[in-house]
Design an enzyme around this catalytic site. Structure first.
Site, PDB file in Angstrom:
ATOM      1  N   ASP A  43       0.824  -1.219   0.000  1.00 33.82           N
ATOM      2  CA  ASP A  43       0.000   0.000   0.000  1.00 33.82           C
ATOM      3  C   ASP A  43       0.855   1.265   0.000  1.00 33.82           C
ATOM      4  OD1 ASP A  43       0.972  -0.036   2.539  1.00 33.82           O
ATOM      5  OD2 ASP A  43      -0.988  -0.120   3.544  1.00 33.82           O
ATOM      6  N   ASP A  89       2.945   2.845   2.003  1.00 35.67           N
ATOM      7  CA  ASP A  89       2.963   3.833   3.078  1.00 35.67           C
ATOM      8  C   ASP A  89       4.282   3.781   3.855  1.00 35.67           C
ATOM      9  OD1 ASP A  89       2.754   1.497   4.451  1.00 35.67           O
ATOM     10  OD2 ASP A  89       0.974   2.059   5.620  1.00 35.67           O
ATOM     11  N   ASN A 133      19.974  -0.489  -6.024  1.00 35.71           N
ATOM     12  CA  ASN A 133      20.894  -0.088  -4.944  1.00 35.71           C
ATOM     13  C   ASN A 133      22.185   0.444  -5.566  1.00 35.71           C
ATOM     14  OD1 ASN A 133      22.002   0.285  -2.453  1.00 35.71           O
ATOM     15  ND2 ASN A 133      21.991  -1.875  -1.863  1.00 35.71           N
ATOM     16  N   ASP A 185      26.734  -0.135  -4.697  1.00 32.14           N
ATOM     17  CA  ASP A 185      26.490  -1.254  -3.776  1.00 32.14           C
ATOM     18  C   ASP A 185      26.002  -2.508  -4.481  1.00 32.14           C
ATOM     19  OD1 ASP A 185      27.291   0.183  -1.576  1.00 32.14           O
ATOM     20  OD2 ASP A 185      25.295   1.038  -1.271  1.00 32.14           O
ATOM     21  N   ASP A 240      27.165  18.210 -20.471  1.00 31.78           N
ATOM     22  CA  ASP A 240      27.176  17.146 -21.465  1.00 31.78           C
ATOM     23  C   ASP A 240      27.597  15.789 -20.899  1.00 31.78           C
ATOM     24  OD1 ASP A 240      26.250  18.789 -23.413  1.00 31.78           O
ATOM     25  OD2 ASP A 240      28.236  19.392 -24.100  1.00 31.78           O
ATOM     26  N   GLU A 298      23.679  13.671 -16.435  1.00 28.76           N
ATOM     27  CA  GLU A 298      22.348  14.229 -16.163  1.00 28.76           C
ATOM     28  C   GLU A 298      21.970  13.843 -14.734  1.00 28.76           C
ATOM     29  OE1 GLU A 298      20.596  15.943 -18.718  1.00 28.76           O
ATOM     30  OE2 GLU A 298      19.232  16.567 -17.126  1.00 28.76           O
ATOM     31  N   ASP A 343      24.047   7.376  -0.503  1.00 29.26           N
ATOM     32  CA  ASP A 343      22.817   8.033  -0.948  1.00 29.26           C
ATOM     33  C   ASP A 343      23.013   8.937  -2.156  1.00 29.26           C
ATOM     34  OD1 ASP A 343      21.106   6.703   0.629  1.00 29.26           O
ATOM     35  OD2 ASP A 343      20.718   8.339   2.036  1.00 29.26           O
ATOM     36  N   GLU A 369      16.894  16.802 -22.161  1.00 26.84           N
ATOM     37  CA  GLU A 369      16.241  17.740 -21.248  1.00 26.84           C
ATOM     38  C   GLU A 369      14.904  17.166 -20.811  1.00 26.84           C
ATOM     39  OE1 GLU A 369      17.789  20.483 -20.134  1.00 26.84           O
ATOM     40  OE2 GLU A 369      19.522  19.816 -21.289  1.00 26.84           O
ATOM     41  N   CYS A 405      25.543  24.681 -21.369  1.00 26.42           N
ATOM     42  CA  CYS A 405      26.458  23.586 -21.706  1.00 26.42           C
ATOM     43  C   CYS A 405      27.556  23.443 -20.663  1.00 26.42           C
ATOM     44  CB  CYS A 405      27.128  23.835 -23.048  1.00 26.42           C
ATOM     45  SG  CYS A 405      25.994  24.198 -24.384  1.00 26.42           S
TER      46      CYS A 405
END
Lengths: 679, 679
Positions: free
Chosen positions: B141, B143, B170, B182, B363, B366, B401, B424, B661
């Site tokens: 669900d 949550d 991961n 990882d 370049d 992203e 992280d 983009e 750029c």
């Protein structure tokens, strides 16, 4: 020219608003510096910013155009005419369409006049317009004919109210000389006899006799579609190739008020990496100047779905029955011939020079078909099993209007579960409201929990799943030594309920029958009595064998597991299933115990309409009648089906197969058309 | 035992009918020969044919059971009790359930008594029942917590009312020692710090302290899922690996009334051959006998979807801005530092030892992120461009992280269009009623009609399309020498309309501005006046250059083509688009003419909230003010945006790039959760 210009009044704009809301709006430049010629494609809208090209100090503008040209100004102004100067706003946009194709190049014109605050003319931008009508057409409504500019031609939708054209994989062989499937042959052109296997596509054009200088029509496909289809153009006496994997775009002549016919063939069936949909595009390219690539100003697109390969369940009408002739199967052949011919069908015998002693006609191939609104034909799926019968599907079956397809995994990945006795299909079913009008494919696999186990090779499974119209069900068949689903299940036609019954081999039903015999005083009746050199065994002896009982309890629990899956996946009730009295025994094979039929496995039958060809079980006799045969006759008789028992004991049963394993039936296609499925 | 047996009355059957209609019905054998022990899983139904095992001559039967056992007979008989003999019919079936898990093995019982025509007992079949409750649970669900036995846990549905658990790849690196993602590290176990990146999965069981002899719980996945996930089990102080590609099934201890915690990690992002869905199964295996494989009597399944990689449009809040420091870009760096810090964000500089002179921060990579209800983190997509900045994403960005993903096509397949200035994403849009709450990815490609042309490599395109939540749009960018969409388009935030404006470079807008200057008497104003060693050119000279005008007409028509695509695919009106005065020129490159910005390309900007960092255009000055800057300030000012002009002329513009750029912005994730999309 001035005299032919016309004013366009507001009511007319509004009435024609829809014509301007075409999805195909092309931004177009206005240029006060030089005369512009614009090629306009009917059904599209040209959209020009009035402000972008306005000379400095412009405050007002006016618009004039020839009869065949229509325009509106957005946002709409409170005026009925743009012939006289009206105020120019920052966001004033001109939307232009034409009513009809041009007769001559530049035979229409639209001019925008720009004025300063005193309404003195500053400059004008003139568009010389040539209108052409271009439509790439296919049989998107699936009636067998190529209609004109179907609004749904570039999307594909399933169902009776669906749309989108259909393509066949051209996998039959028109010519038997140096035979090979047509889509693998002579790719540069096609002969006219092959045209019927391909889908027609028509380019229809209308306009001046030729396109303005430098404009081009280009037919193009993407790289990935290039590997899945070929496009041929209709020429005087042959069909040259225009698009394929190594040539993804091709300039097409513009013929003015005429049409050009193309023929499209599929070269690849839907598979794991191919959903079956392909797109063909036609672009009109506008020249800019030397050394600069043309830009497309209009693209028309059509979609095709490659027809899936479809299997035929036992409930469909037989056309031909295939069996092998071997040194030792005379008795079996005689029984089959009598059954097939008295049922009114053709028996085709694969002789020894071709089968080289391999008698398992069921296992080497599966009959199916492909279909489209314009044409369809049977297609054999050649199993990766590849034993001595290997050449039969290609050498004998492939031919004009008889297609061939195979999947060839690595040798090491092929197991007994890749034989097509392990590939069946159910009759049409409805499961929790979901219709399967072409039934569901059934295959046998290992349990997912088994650390090792035999499986149907992934390559064939992927192919089967990708056809989508007969969503497969995977059963557990690895508990069997041979490992085929046809060892424990079959379908027979029925007039009531769902139109069929599922037959399941049932050791419990076997034991029940034997216990009843014992109870009725027939415990000394013998199995295998009429078979030379085969030791007999009595009912009492069978019932006294506790190990055999355990092996059959296990076999029953494996079948019960499959029974539960089949009930769930086919939406069956217990009343849709008939248990046949069949016993199994376990044999050891590399440390694993697996099951084999104890006596001829009656569920492994051939179904020819209402006539069933059943392995003669050689069961215990009561008053000279085999109790197993009697039970079968009674169970099948309730459905109006006739049983013929065929002696396959020595030539098939002892070699771990039965009647079904040793035969194959080509059946008529479904009346139901696959594209009418609701997916 | 007899005393605890109870009769079950008809009203009770009917009231409890639902409990017997469980999808999970298992066929179960009754055996009069020997005592049977049956392990029953709560929530399922056992179904036994009463007739199949009935002794010969059976005419009646009766049923007794203990308190915790419930049953119904189908078809229902006109009786309120089965304690006394009732007639046995051919199709009589017994459906059995239990109310609660057992405390001890075989603590419940059901017996069927068979009678002959005189109601004399013939035999009985006894089932000794042990009930266990088994549930494999996930956060279906969404949550952030693992609930118990969610009925939807084994299917995945998009949307706010959807269900199905979520998995992260991961791909961050918990440890910086010998750093690597990882999911590529030390596959045999995981450290506790890594647990937060994984999805919890819980096996909950209830029943006797141990399972009956020979029964096993097995966790298993299919081969193809084995390549996409790993499952770890929670142990005392670490997390050993239980399932992965080389170990697809694993016996799991049964702990009675307890739970076992697992952690699942993704190892592969959705891609062309992976839709992101994976299944994990838990089966309860029943022993049959030595040498015979166990059969599963119950399987519970959960589904996960691997979280897609999501891009962040200009309208999201910036977190960090990245630029390169090179020998020659001091002025640019100073401008950027001032802009970024005054806007309240962090500027991170990639120094020369890392960038090795490669300044094109946009370049090489992203920024994006992955998200789940329990955790999320930024993930950098490393471009296959792989120039001197190549090591930066892995060596600098990857960390705790902070995830890393890349696609590595063959060198020869990589072109300038694979740089991520050509990748983009739009702000959220609604197109013909279809919502894209995370916007749409935008890439640049060659025209499909071009016989040759540069393209973004298929491997990266496949990855982008497979993420599905930001359905990509392909624009035509091959007309540009560098070939990036950021050379002609950008998005800026706006308070009105759709929450943003699309900015497009517009040669027509440039010419219009220059013509107005000329008209107002500023034709002699010079471009490039303040740049040492750069030749200047006047407005008059520009307007007199007919070749330049042609080149810009071409550029405008290419941009207009893209404008039409963007309007259609993003559902934009002309009022959502702002034309920026930018001129292009064509340069020859291997016989092809392609476009470059004539003066610094103002659309190639960095967007930091309401502050824009724009390439300083060095345009013609009127009263000491650059007319191009003035126009930008006016256009952006209408939206409440502030323009900062950054001098990138020598260090970027002359090298064929600009501010955008040369920079990159990591932004906050969307508030909108991707799994709430309606697909």
């Amino acid at each position: 020219m001035q005299s032919t210009m016309q004013s366009t009044s507001l009511p007319k704009f509004l009435r024609q608003k829809d014509e301007f809301s075409s999805q195909y709006t092309r931004t177009c430049r206005l240029d006060v510096e030089k005369r512009q010629s614009v090629l306009y494609v009917l059904g599209t809208t040209l959209k020009a910013s009035l402000n972008r090209s306005a000379p400095p100090k412009t405050k007002y503008f006016s618009v004039k155009c020839t009869d065949n040209v229509q325009y509106i100004i957005s946002p709409l102004l409170q005026t009925t005419s743009y012939l006289s100067p009206v105020p120019l706003m920052d966001n004033s946009v001109l939307l232009i369409t034409m009513k009809e194709a041009s007769v001559h190049e530049n035979d229409n014109k639209l001019s925008v006049w720009y004025y300063d605050a005193d309404k003195t003319v500053l400059d004008k931008a003139v568009l010389h317009l040539t209108g052409v009508d271009i439509s790439l057409d296919v049989d998107a409504d699936r009636d067998g004919f190529v209609e004109k500019n179907n609004p749904n031609k570039n999307t594909w939708k399933w169902g009776p109210h669906g749309h989108g054209a259909i393509l066949l994989v051209n996998c039959d062989a028109e010519s038997l000389y140096k035979k090979r499937p047509d889509h693998e042959r002579n790719i540069k052109r096609r002969m006219s006899s092959d045209v019927k296997d391909m889908s027609p596509m028509v380019l229809r054009t209308k306009g001046p006799a030729k396109l303005p200088e430098g404009y081009k029509l280009v037919l193009h496909i993407c790289q990935s579609d290039g590997e899945k289809i070929r496009v041929f153009i209709s020429s005087v006496d042959h069909y040259p190739l225009v698009l394929y994997s190594a040539s993804l775009s091709k300039e097409i002549p513009y013929l003015g008020n005429d049409e050009i016919k193309f023929y499209v063939e599929g070269v690849k069936f839907p598979d794991k990496d191919f959903d079956g949909l392909i797109h063909i595009n036609l672009s009109l390219l506008e020249p800019i100047s030397e050394g600069i690539p043309e830009t497309p100003i209009f693209t028309d697109a059509v979609v095709f779905r490659v027809a899936p390969w479809i299997m035929t369940p036992n409930t469909l009408r037989p056309v031909e029955v295939f069996v092998c002739s071997t040194k030792d199967n005379y008795k079996f052949l005689k029984g089959m011939k009598s059954l097939v011919e008295s049922s009114g069908y053709k028996l085709k015998i694969c002789h020894e020079y071709m089968n080289r002693g391999d008698r398992w006609m069921q296992d080497e191939l599966e009959f199916g078909y492909i279909d489209s609104p314009h044409h369809g034909f049977p297609v054999v799926l050649d199993s990766p099993r590849d034993q001595q019968l290997d050449d039969f599907p290609y050498d004998v079956l492939l031919g004009p209007d008889f297609g061939y397809v195979t999947r060839e995994p690595k040798r090491k990945d092929v197991s007994s579960l890749d034989s097509f006795g392990n590939l069946e299909v159910s009759p049409p079913v409805t499961v929790n409201g979901k219709h399967y009008p072409l039934g569901r494919i059934i295959i046998g696999v290992a349990f997912p929990t088994a650390s090792k186990g035999r499986n149907m090779t992934k390559m064939v499974q992927d192919f089967l799943w990708a056809q989508t119209v007969q969503e497969p069900i995977a059963l557990f068949s690895d508990w069997l030594e041979v490992g085929h689903v046809d060892e424990f299940m079959s379908f027979v036609p029925a007039k009531d309920r769902k139109g069929f019954r599922l037959l399941l081999a049932s050791p419990d039903a076997g034991y029940k029958l034997f216990k009843n015999l014992q109870n009725d005083g027939h415990g000394d009746a013998k199995l295998f009595e009429d078979i030379p050199d085969e030791p007999t065994i009595t009912v009492n002896e069978i019932l006294a064998d506790k190990i055999l009982q355990d092996e059959n309890n296990y076999s029953q629990s494996c079948i019960d597991w499959n029974r539960d899956v089949l009930k769930r996946e086919l939406g069956l009730d217990d009343e849709d299933i008939i248990d046949l009295p069949v016993l199994f025994k376990l044999v050891e094979d590399g440390g694993q115990y697996r099951a084999l039929a104890y006596y001829p496995d009656m569920v492994n039958m051939i179904v020819l309409g209402e006539n069933l060809g059943i392995p003669k079980p050689f069961g215990p006799k009561v008053n000279g009648v085999c109790a197993l045969e009697q039970e079968m006759v009674s169970l099948m008789g309730n459905l109006g089906l006739t049983c013929t028992f065929i002696d396959d004991f020595t030539s098939y049963h002892k070699l771990m197969g039965e009647v079904h394993c040793g035969s194959n039936v080509r059946r008529s296609p479904f009346d139901f058309k696959w594209w009418n499925m609701e997916m």
